[in-house]
Design an enzyme around this catalytic site. Structure first.
Site, PDB file in Angstrom:
ATOM      1  N   HIS A  43     178.510  84.766  12.516  1.00  0.00           N
ATOM      2  CA  HIS A  43     179.652  84.035  13.074  1.00  0.00           C
ATOM      3  C   HIS A  43     180.132  84.781  14.314  1.00  0.00           C
ATOM      4  CE1 HIS A  43     181.925  87.210  11.169  1.00  0.00           C
ATOM      5  NE2 HIS A  43     181.477  86.852   9.985  1.00  0.00           N
ATOM      6  N   HIS A  46     180.154  88.579  14.258  1.00  0.00           N
ATOM      7  CA  HIS A  46     178.861  89.232  14.501  1.00  0.00           C
ATOM      8  C   HIS A  46     178.475  89.126  15.977  1.00  0.00           C
ATOM      9  CE1 HIS A  46     178.352  87.948  10.160  1.00  0.00           C
ATOM     10  NE2 HIS A  46     178.161  89.236  10.096  1.00  0.00           N
TER      11      HIS A  46
END
Ligand code: PAF
Length: 291
Positions: A43, A46
């Site tokens: 997401h 990250h």
């Protein structure tokens, strides 16, 4: 972008670890290698780690591995989101150089027996309800550090206890890698991004806001001059009703994670919270910056 194991080569032909070592040996010593370890279901949080690595390093390696040793048998290993195709697209879009799709048989072959333990830091907070968790995290992170020998590695501050434990392990074992802390990425309503958020029902998603709301309220009081940790804790706890099952909410020293009574303004503190919201375990924290 290189993906290991190479899709058209079966792992039995050349082990992925050997492929990885060959890749690593081919990189000249003047290149800066950045490692972003993840469990996938990537997401924006990250992505922020990958982008930071991209800015600071010549080569960026991403690992995707839902690490079984950090889950107890009754936990959500089987339902942990796995979105490999989407993850690879994100990795390509973020210009990652190498993706390592680790596999359990190779990293934990039959007879694997080593444990990494940092009891003082790992048996508190999340370690009370998840006693196995940080041993599993430390083990996989140490293995990845050995395999990649990165110059820098990127971890999100959302997993604050994990970060402190990895930093401590890195110091204690003289590991030659810089741990780069990256700030929490939040939804517009404050919810900290987590791969587990996709498992929240609509109602639980609403309820989950209480975590960040409670932390923001406590931080406001800190910014207004409150230094008694118990007052800040009480302020945060006032936000909670019965909608979430609170595991802990503590005001802690930022390095030792010891609970505080009084916060030295020049040291600051961190407030960490964990709760079960509609069957999904969520954690969050806020750093009270020194003033
Ligand atoms: O934070 C995570 O995603 C995991 O705990 C980590 C560090 C990748 C180890 O499995």
């Amino acid at each position: 972008m290189k993906i290991l194991p190479e899709p058209n080569r079966s792992a039995s032909q050349t082990s992925t670890v050997v492929q990885l070592r060959n890749w690593r040996r081919g990189i000249s010593a003047d290149k800066v290698i950045g490692l972003v370890p993840t469990m996938g279901a990537l997401h924006e949080g990250h992505r922020s780690l990958i982008r930071r690595a991209r800015e600071q390093c010549d080569l960026v390696a991403l690992t995707i591995f839902v690490n079984p040793t950090q889950f107890a048998p009754d936990e959500d290993f089987s339902t942990y989101p796995r979105t490999h195709e989407q993850d690879l697209e994100i990795a390509r879009a973020e210009n990652v150089d190498l993706v390592y799709l680790a596999n359990t048989e190779e990293l934990y072959p039959a007879g694997f027996a080593t444990l990494i333990d940092l009891p003082a830091l790992s048996q508190r907070l999340c370690g009370i309800s998840r006693p196995h968790f940080f041993a599993g995290v430390s083990l996989i992170v140490l293995k990845l550090f050995h395999l990649f020998e990165p110059d820098k590695t990127y971890f999100g501050e959302k997993d604050y206890q994990q970060l402190v434990i990895i930093e401590q392990m890195t110091r204690d074992l003289d590991l030659d890698v810089e741990i780069v802390r990256c700030p929490i990425v939040r939804e517009p309503d404050g919810l900290a991004l987590s791969s587990r958020n996709v498992n929240l029902s609509a109602a639980a998603r609403e309820d989950a806001q209480v975590l960040s709301r409670s932390l923001f309220l406590a931080r406001q009081r800190w910014q207004a001059g409150e230094v008694i940790a118990t007052h800040l804790r009480e302020e945060a706890l006032r936000s909670y009703g019965t909608e979430v099952d609170l595991d802990y909410l503590e005001v802690l020293d930022r390095d030792s994670l010891e609970p505080l009574v009084y916060i030295q303004p020049e040291r600051g503190a961190v407030i960490c919270v964990a709760a079960n919201v509609g069957g999904v375990r969520l954690i969050d924290n806020i750093v009270l910056e020194p003033h």
